[in-house]
Design a protein around this motif. Sequence first.
Motif, PDB file in Angstrom:
ATOM      1  N   VAL A   7     -12.631  15.292  32.985  1.00 46.39           N
ATOM      2  CA  VAL A   7     -13.655  16.209  32.493  1.00 46.39           C
ATOM      3  C   VAL A   7     -13.137  16.759  31.164  1.00 46.39           C
ATOM      4  CG1 VAL A   7     -14.996  18.285  32.953  1.00 46.39           C
ATOM      5  CG2 VAL A   7     -14.339  16.779  34.849  1.00 46.39           C
ATOM      6  N   ILE A   8     -13.874  16.457  30.098  1.00 45.63           N
ATOM      7  CA  ILE A   8     -13.410  16.797  28.765  1.00 45.63           C
ATOM      8  C   ILE A   8     -14.389  17.760  28.107  1.00 45.63           C
ATOM      9  CG2 ILE A   8     -12.799  15.865  26.500  1.00 45.63           C
ATOM     10  CD1 ILE A   8     -12.281  13.187  28.002  1.00 45.63           C
ATOM     11  N   PRO A   9     -13.939  18.972  27.793  1.00 46.34           N
ATOM     12  CA  PRO A   9     -14.810  19.900  27.065  1.00 46.34           C
ATOM     13  C   PRO A   9     -14.955  19.428  25.621  1.00 46.34           C
ATOM     14  CG  PRO A   9     -12.666  20.900  27.401  1.00 46.34           C
ATOM     15  CD  PRO A   9     -12.645  19.574  28.099  1.00 46.34           C
ATOM     16  N   VAL A  10     -16.173  19.458  25.138  1.00 42.96           N
ATOM     17  CA  VAL A  10     -16.459  18.999  23.780  1.00 42.96           C
ATOM     18  C   VAL A  10     -17.151  20.138  23.033  1.00 42.96           C
ATOM     19  CG1 VAL A  10     -17.727  17.312  22.401  1.00 42.96           C
ATOM     20  CG2 VAL A  10     -16.722  16.616  24.584  1.00 42.96           C
ATOM     21  N   TYR A  11     -16.478  20.671  22.062  1.00 40.57           N
ATOM     22  CA  TYR A  11     -17.096  21.695  21.219  1.00 40.57           C
ATOM     23  C   TYR A  11     -16.673  21.420  19.787  1.00 40.57           C
ATOM     24  CZ  TYR A  11     -18.629  26.032  19.177  1.00 40.57           C
ATOM     25  OH  TYR A  11     -19.259  26.948  18.377  1.00 40.57           O
ATOM     26  N   VAL A  42     -18.430  17.277  28.408  1.00 38.73           N
ATOM     27  CA  VAL A  42     -19.232  18.490  28.524  1.00 38.73           C
ATOM     28  C   VAL A  42     -19.393  19.089  27.134  1.00 38.73           C
ATOM     29  CG1 VAL A  42     -19.446  20.749  29.614  1.00 38.73           C
ATOM     30  CG2 VAL A  42     -18.311  18.877  30.841  1.00 38.73           C
ATOM     31  N   ASN A  43     -20.557  18.875  26.544  1.00 39.08           N
ATOM     32  CA  ASN A  43     -20.834  19.403  25.213  1.00 39.08           C
ATOM     33  C   ASN A  43     -21.395  20.813  25.361  1.00 39.08           C
ATOM     34  OD1 ASN A  43     -21.247  19.667  22.487  1.00 39.08           O
ATOM     35  ND2 ASN A  43     -23.157  18.548  22.494  1.00 39.08           N
ATOM     36  N   ASP A  44     -20.686  21.766  24.797  1.00 38.12           N
ATOM     37  CA  ASP A  44     -21.061  23.171  24.972  1.00 38.12           C
ATOM     38  C   ASP A  44     -21.635  23.753  23.682  1.00 38.12           C
ATOM     39  OD1 ASP A  44     -21.377  25.605  26.229  1.00 38.12           O
ATOM     40  OD2 ASP A  44     -19.293  26.208  25.945  1.00 38.12           O
ATOM     41  N   GLY A  45     -22.759  23.196  23.241  1.00 38.67           N
ATOM     42  CA  GLY A  45     -23.455  23.760  22.093  1.00 38.67           C
ATOM     43  C   GLY A  45     -22.810  23.485  20.750  1.00 38.67           C
ATOM     44  N   SER A  46     -22.203  22.319  20.608  1.00 36.58           N
ATOM     45  CA  SER A  46     -21.582  21.975  19.334  1.00 36.58           C
ATOM     46  C   SER A  46     -22.598  22.011  18.203  1.00 36.58           C
ATOM     47  CB  SER A  46     -20.979  20.563  19.413  1.00 36.58           C
ATOM     48  OG  SER A  46     -19.938  20.528  20.342  1.00 36.58           O
TER      49      SER A  46
END
Length: 64
Positions: A7-11, A42-46
């Motif tokens: 699970v990779i956070p993407v911002y 997991v793209n958090d509003g980039s």
Amino acid sequence: MKKLSFVIPVYNSEKTVGEVVRRIRAMLAALDTPYDYEIILVNDGSRDGSFAVCRALAQEDRAY
């Protein structure tokens, strides 16, 4: 078969997320023991092009 989840956070990671995914794929391909795996981005509003890169990576995975 063992299953791994990444699970990779993407911002704002447009320039780096592709390399992270490619390295995970390469590492798993080099192992003697086969693993079933999934990579969850997991793209958090980039505000950059991260979403487009994530979509392109998902399309690549469909080829595997």
